[in-house]
Write a protein that holds these residues in place. Structure first.
Motif, PDB file in Angstrom:
ATOM      1  N   LYS A  74       0.866  -1.182   0.000  1.00 29.00           N
ATOM      2  CA  LYS A  74       0.000   0.000   0.000  1.00 29.00           C
ATOM      3  C   LYS A  74       0.904   1.233   0.000  1.00 29.00           C
ATOM      4  N   ASP A  75       1.639   1.414  -1.110  1.00 27.69           N
ATOM      5  CA  ASP A  75       2.641   2.473  -1.211  1.00 27.69           C
ATOM      6  C   ASP A  75       2.025   3.866  -1.088  1.00 27.69           C
ATOM      7  N   LYS A  76       0.917   4.068  -1.784  1.00 29.94           N
ATOM      8  CA  LYS A  76       0.308   5.404  -1.790  1.00 29.94           C
ATOM      9  C   LYS A  76      -0.169   5.781  -0.391  1.00 29.94           C
ATOM     10  N   ARG A  77      -0.803   4.838   0.293  1.00 33.02           N
ATOM     11  CA  ARG A  77      -1.299   5.093   1.646  1.00 33.02           C
ATOM     12  C   ARG A  77      -0.123   5.378   2.589  1.00 33.02           C
ATOM     13  N   ALA A  78       0.990   4.650   2.397  1.00 29.51           N
ATOM     14  CA  ALA A  78       2.178   4.854   3.236  1.00 29.51           C
ATOM     15  C   ALA A  78       2.748   6.255   3.023  1.00 29.51           C
ATOM     16  N   ARG A  79       2.798   6.697   1.768  1.00 27.87           N
ATOM     17  CA  ARG A  79       3.303   8.047   1.464  1.00 27.87           C
ATOM     18  C   ARG A  79       2.403   9.110   2.075  1.00 27.87           C
ATOM     19  N   GLY A  87       5.034  16.550   7.336  1.00 25.50           N
ATOM     20  CA  GLY A  87       4.762  17.921   6.915  1.00 25.50           C
ATOM     21  C   GLY A  87       4.805  18.166   5.429  1.00 25.50           C
ATOM     22  N   THR A  88       5.817  17.630   4.733  1.00 27.17           N
ATOM     23  CA  THR A  88       5.891  17.863   3.287  1.00 27.17           C
ATOM     24  C   THR A  88       6.020  16.544   2.550  1.00 27.17           C
ATOM     25  N   PHE A  89       5.576  16.571   1.303  1.00 26.32           N
ATOM     26  CA  PHE A  89       5.592  15.354   0.494  1.00 26.32           C
ATOM     27  C   PHE A  89       7.025  14.936   0.171  1.00 26.32           C
ATOM     28  N   LEU A  90       7.916  15.917  -0.009  1.00 25.22           N
ATOM     29  CA  LEU A  90       9.321  15.609  -0.310  1.00 25.22           C
ATOM     30  C   LEU A  90       9.965  14.860   0.844  1.00 25.22           C
ATOM     31  N   ARG A  91       9.714  15.300   2.069  1.00 28.86           N
ATOM     32  CA  ARG A  91      10.251  14.602   3.249  1.00 28.86           C
ATOM     33  C   ARG A  91       9.691  13.189   3.335  1.00 28.86           C
ATOM     34  N   ALA A  92       8.401  13.054   3.006  1.00 29.16           N
ATOM     35  CA  ALA A  92       7.755  11.730   3.046  1.00 29.16           C
ATOM     36  C   ALA A  92       8.398  10.785   2.033  1.00 29.16           C
ATOM     37  N   LYS A  93       8.660  11.292   0.833  1.00 31.33           N
ATOM     38  CA  LYS A  93       9.270  10.452  -0.211  1.00 31.33           C
ATOM     39  C   LYS A  93      10.681  10.033   0.193  1.00 31.33           C
TER      40      LYS A  93
END
Length: 96
Positions: A74-79, A87-93
């Protein structure tokens, strides 16, 4: 350096004042390496300390949940979860 800079890709000057490679022939300057170029580089000590802390403290609850989601593909849910926590999508990736 992985990619070549614009200066390295450019053809050398021909010495003529017309044409594609027009201009006076000069030897290029080689600037000294600035200390600011080292910023963010990981030292041996820092990497050791971080690994030791990770070993002692383990993972945060949200990190364990993210790993569980990744195991279940469940990659999308994990991201999305990581983005909410960090806080930010870049940090999450970067975290995933």
């Amino acid at each position: 350096m992985a990619t070549k800079s614009y200066r390295e890709l450019k053809a050398p000057k021909s010495g003529l004042f017309v044409g594609l490679n027009k201009g006076h022939v000069v030897t290029p300057r080689v600037p000294r390496a600035k200390p600011s170029n080292r910023k963010g580089a990981l030292s041996k000590r820092t990497s050791f300390v971080r690994s030791l802390i990770r070993e002692v403290a383990g993972f945060a609850p949200y990190e364990r949940r993210v790993m569980e989601l990744l195991k279940n593909s469940k990659d999308k849910r994990a991201r999305k979860l990581a983005k909410r926590r960090l806080g930010t999508f870049l940090r999450a990736k970067k975290k995933i």
